[in-house]
Design an enzyme around this catalytic site. Sequence first.
Site, PDB file in Angstrom:
ATOM      1  N   ARG A 113       1.305  -1.493  -0.025  1.00 18.63           N
ATOM      2  CA  ARG A 113      -0.340   0.105  -0.120  1.00 18.63           C
ATOM      3  C   ARG A 113       0.550   0.966  -0.022  1.00 18.63           C
ATOM      4  NH1 ARG A 113      -3.189   2.026  -2.647  1.00 18.63           N
ATOM      5  NH2 ARG A 113      -4.110  -0.407  -3.058  1.00 18.63           N
ATOM      6  N   LYS A 148       2.482  24.357  -3.123  1.00 19.21           N
ATOM      7  CA  LYS A 148       0.942  23.984  -3.244  1.00 19.21           C
ATOM      8  C   LYS A 148       1.398  22.560  -3.505  1.00 19.21           C
ATOM      9  CE  LYS A 148      -2.022  28.252  -4.584  1.00 19.21           C
ATOM     10  NZ  LYS A 148      -2.928  29.036  -5.458  1.00 19.21           N
ATOM     11  N   LYS A 180       5.492  38.833  -2.793  1.00 12.00           N
ATOM     12  CA  LYS A 180       3.360  38.766  -2.924  1.00 12.00           C
ATOM     13  C   LYS A 180       3.173  40.245  -2.506  1.00 12.00           C
ATOM     14  CE  LYS A 180       2.472  35.048  -3.059  1.00 12.00           C
ATOM     15  NZ  LYS A 180       2.119  34.244  -4.438  1.00 12.00           N
ATOM     16  N   GLU A 209       5.697  39.425  -7.691  1.00 14.18           N
ATOM     17  CA  GLU A 209       3.954  39.497  -8.194  1.00 14.18           C
ATOM     18  C   GLU A 209       3.787  40.822  -8.384  1.00 14.18           C
ATOM     19  OE1 GLU A 209       1.425  35.980  -6.210  1.00 14.18           O
ATOM     20  OE2 GLU A 209       0.179  37.817  -5.725  1.00 14.18           O
ATOM     21  N   ASP A 230      -0.111  37.671 -12.504  1.00 15.23           N
ATOM     22  CA  ASP A 230      -0.618  37.359 -10.615  1.00 15.23           C
ATOM     23  C   ASP A 230      -2.588  37.107 -11.922  1.00 15.23           C
ATOM     24  OD1 ASP A 230      -1.993  35.393  -9.205  1.00 15.23           O
ATOM     25  OD2 ASP A 230      -2.306  37.044  -7.696  1.00 15.23           O
TER      26      ASP A 230
END
Length: 296
Positions: A113, A148, A180, A209, A230
């Site tokens: 598994r 992510k 950002k 960004e 963005d």
Amino acid sequence: MSLPEPVTLALREAGLDPRYVEDLARATLEEDLGGGEDVTSAATIPPGQRAVAVLGSREAGVLAGLPVAEAVFAATDPGVELERHVADGAEVQAGSKVLTVHGRTRDLLLAERTALNLASRLSGIATATRAWADVLAGTSAAVRDTRKTTPLLRPLEKYAVRVGGGVNHRSTLSESALIKDNHIAAAGGITAAFQAVRQAYPDVHVEIEVDDIDGALEAVEAGAGLVLLDNFSVDDVLEAVKAVDGRARLEVSGGLTLAQAGAYAATGVDYLSTGALTHSVRALDLGLDLVAVEAD
């Protein structure tokens, strides 16, 4: 107990840290055991019995994670015999034989598994990435991943992106700077944020960004070598490419889909980045079947 040398070498050749993979394999195996033993196998399988099992694909896709699966099998049985039939990056079909494993039956089923969970997920990422790479073929753009990723699986998932034909964005917050919107707000503007990073870390690569054309131009004038556009429309990206005029590389991100990828790539940007490569892919259906059992 360390992994056998051939398995360690295969991991290194894949750009993976053998110690990290071994620790992960042992932790996931222990998660399965829960501090006890596999009661089903202990009850039904003699301790010394050996078997041959085949890991295969039950659908079409791009294989990734074979060295990791091998490490899982070797973590349960250092004497396991492994025979590869394909390599990572290969396009497999339903029914394709991927790996033959010969070892103690109980150990094969203990590893099953964990090996499948990891290889199936990595193959799903490679399959999704290959679809993007195919759409971008012939353009100047490459598809990039993001942070992510599944917690603690980032090295493996970014490896799978590479296998699929994608390019890795930064893996850690210390590797490079990505300024950002929240950094810009906290620092008092794009230029101020860039200057603060450059002063504190003069040798670190900096990306900024932005959410409009003016922001892109300010980022370029400040000295950014890479600007992240963005949530730009295709028309806005075309305008940004013209305005920047080659003074910085450009990356597009934010809600991109595979259907849009070709249009964005045709604008002349350098990268399309999407978290979808890692945060929401469907695992490739792989399975393990015993094909021979030896008398104990």
